[in-house]
Design a protein around this motif. Structure first.
Motif, PDB file in Angstrom:
ATOM      1  N   UNK A 153       0.887  -1.181  -0.007  1.00  0.00           N
ATOM      2  CA  UNK A 153       0.018  -0.006  -0.185  1.00  0.00           C
ATOM      3  C   UNK A 153       0.902   1.163  -0.117  1.00  0.00           C
ATOM      4  N   UNK A 154       0.591   2.170  -0.600  1.00  0.00           N
ATOM      5  CA  UNK A 154       1.275   3.549  -0.929  1.00  0.00           C
ATOM      6  C   UNK A 154       0.352   4.546  -1.292  1.00  0.00           C
ATOM      7  N   UNK A 155       0.740   5.952  -0.654  1.00  0.00           N
ATOM      8  CA  UNK A 155       0.012   6.927  -0.943  1.00  0.00           C
ATOM      9  C   UNK A 155       0.230   7.060  -2.459  1.00  0.00           C
ATOM     10  N   UNK A 214      13.245   2.108   1.651  1.00  0.00           N
ATOM     11  CA  UNK A 214      12.615   2.167   2.964  1.00  0.00           C
ATOM     12  C   UNK A 214      12.700   3.287   3.848  1.00  0.00           C
ATOM     13  N   UNK A 215      13.117   4.690   2.947  1.00  0.00           N
ATOM     14  CA  UNK A 215      13.089   5.754   3.810  1.00  0.00           C
ATOM     15  C   UNK A 215      11.847   6.320   4.302  1.00  0.00           C
ATOM     16  N   UNK A 216      10.531   6.193   3.513  1.00  0.00           N
ATOM     17  CA  UNK A 216       9.354   6.456   3.862  1.00  0.00           C
ATOM     18  C   UNK A 216       8.270   5.368   3.591  1.00  0.00           C
ATOM     19  N   UNK A 217       7.459   5.126   4.459  1.00  0.00           N
ATOM     20  CA  UNK A 217       6.243   4.464   4.317  1.00  0.00           C
ATOM     21  C   UNK A 217       6.067   2.843   4.269  1.00  0.00           C
ATOM     22  N   UNK A 218       7.260   2.267   3.702  1.00  0.00           N
ATOM     23  CA  UNK A 218       7.242   0.846   3.258  1.00  0.00           C
ATOM     24  C   UNK A 218       8.757   0.213   3.947  1.00  0.00           C
ATOM     25  N   UNK A 219       8.541  -0.941   4.209  1.00  0.00           N
ATOM     26  CA  UNK A 219       9.726  -1.432   4.591  1.00  0.00           C
ATOM     27  C   UNK A 219      10.879  -1.636   3.493  1.00  0.00           C
ATOM     28  N   UNK A 224       8.355  -2.834  -5.150  1.00  0.00           N
ATOM     29  CA  UNK A 224       7.237  -1.929  -5.293  1.00  0.00           C
ATOM     30  C   UNK A 224       6.728  -1.811  -6.641  1.00  0.00           C
ATOM     31  N   UNK A 225       7.549  -2.028  -7.558  1.00  0.00           N
ATOM     32  CA  UNK A 225       7.060  -1.847  -9.157  1.00  0.00           C
ATOM     33  C   UNK A 225       7.908  -2.583 -10.006  1.00  0.00           C
ATOM     34  N   UNK A 226       7.620  -2.876 -11.160  1.00  0.00           N
ATOM     35  CA  UNK A 226       8.137  -3.624 -12.281  1.00  0.00           C
ATOM     36  C   UNK A 226       7.762  -3.068 -13.629  1.00  0.00           C
ATOM     37  N   UNK A 227       8.935  -2.652 -14.386  1.00  0.00           N
ATOM     38  CA  UNK A 227       8.637  -2.213 -15.795  1.00  0.00           C
ATOM     39  C   UNK A 227       8.749  -3.279 -16.869  1.00  0.00           C
ATOM     40  N   UNK A 228       7.571  -3.470 -17.611  1.00  0.00           N
ATOM     41  CA  UNK A 228       7.438  -4.392 -18.330  1.00  0.00           C
ATOM     42  C   UNK A 228       7.065  -3.562 -19.829  1.00  0.00           C
TER      43      UNK A 228
END
Length: 231
Positions: A153-155, A214-219, A224-228
């Motif tokens: 989950x991300x803002x 991991x500086x903000x919000x998540x571990x 978080x993301x993958x580019x296809x």
């Protein structure tokens, strides 16, 4: 392998010991007409690509040294929000504005982590929660896609930074002919949250992958993301 004998570990230490830079992005969020979340994410990703390929970022361009220093580090990105007079002041600073359907995102040459321009430093990071009025449709056939991890989950602001990071890694991964064709087309792309059933296959496909520091919000270390980009 111990840090003392691991060449890669030494490179990481050298990277983190160097002055740290951050890529500032500002999203315009007016109270009366905020952009849709997906529109903002896609526009942020294009903004990063536009800065990377701008002539001012290349060779001896006026932004080249800052871009090199930033790319030698952790390629951090921070998204802040602006409206009204704040946006007008932000838009007056040197940078590039990317526009989507309603979204406007301005990206600036990298700055030292602790030396943001005054008119950007005063802007808020929080408050970038955006929604989609309806679920976004499927990407068009052959369209480059940034897939977001359905389990993280991300803002909207955090997701914008991650989408931009994935697009950047994807751009670096392309062969020259494909990269130039994408650039000439204006960097069309889609940003979507992957279906839970599809994520393991994407994660195992060897595609450009973002692991957050991991500086903000998540571990730290979260994918978080993958580019296809080529399908």
């Amino acid at each position: 392998m111990s840090t003392a004998t691991d060449p890669f570990a030494r490179r990481v230490e050298d990277r983190d010991a160097a002055p740290q830079y951050v890529l500032p992005l500002v999203v315009r969020i007016e109270r009366e007409a905020p952009p849709a979340r997906t529109d903002a994410l896609e526009t942020a990703a294009r903004a990063v690509l536009l800065l990377l390929t701008d002539e001012r970022s290349a060779d001896e361009g006026e932004w080249a040294a800052a871009v090199r220093d930033w790319q030698d580090g952790r390629i951090r990105k921070v998204v802040r929000r602006a409206r009204g007079a704040e946006w007008r002041r932000a838009e007056a600073l040197p940078g590039i504005t990317a526009r989507g359907e309603l979204a406007e995102v301005r990206v600036y040459p990298p700055v030292p982590l602790d030396a943001w321009p005054k008119d950007l430093a005063r802007l808020q990071v929080s408050g970038t929660e955006l929604d989609d009025p309806a679920p976004p449709g499927s990407p068009r056939p052959g369209e480059p896609v940034v897939w977001l991890n359905p389990a993280v989950r991300m803002t909207a602001g955090k997701a914008m930074a991650q989408a931009g990071h994935a697009a950047q890694l994807g751009w670096w991964s392309l062969p020259p002919r494909s990269a130039e064709a994408w650039r000439a087309a204006g960097f069309p792309l889609a940003v979507r949250t992957a279906a839970a059933r599809d994520w393991p296959g994407l994660a195992a496909a060897g595609l450009p992958t973002v692991r957050d520091a991991g500086f903000t919000e998540i571990a730290p270390g979260s994918v978080t993301a993958i580019a296809q980009l080529e399908r």
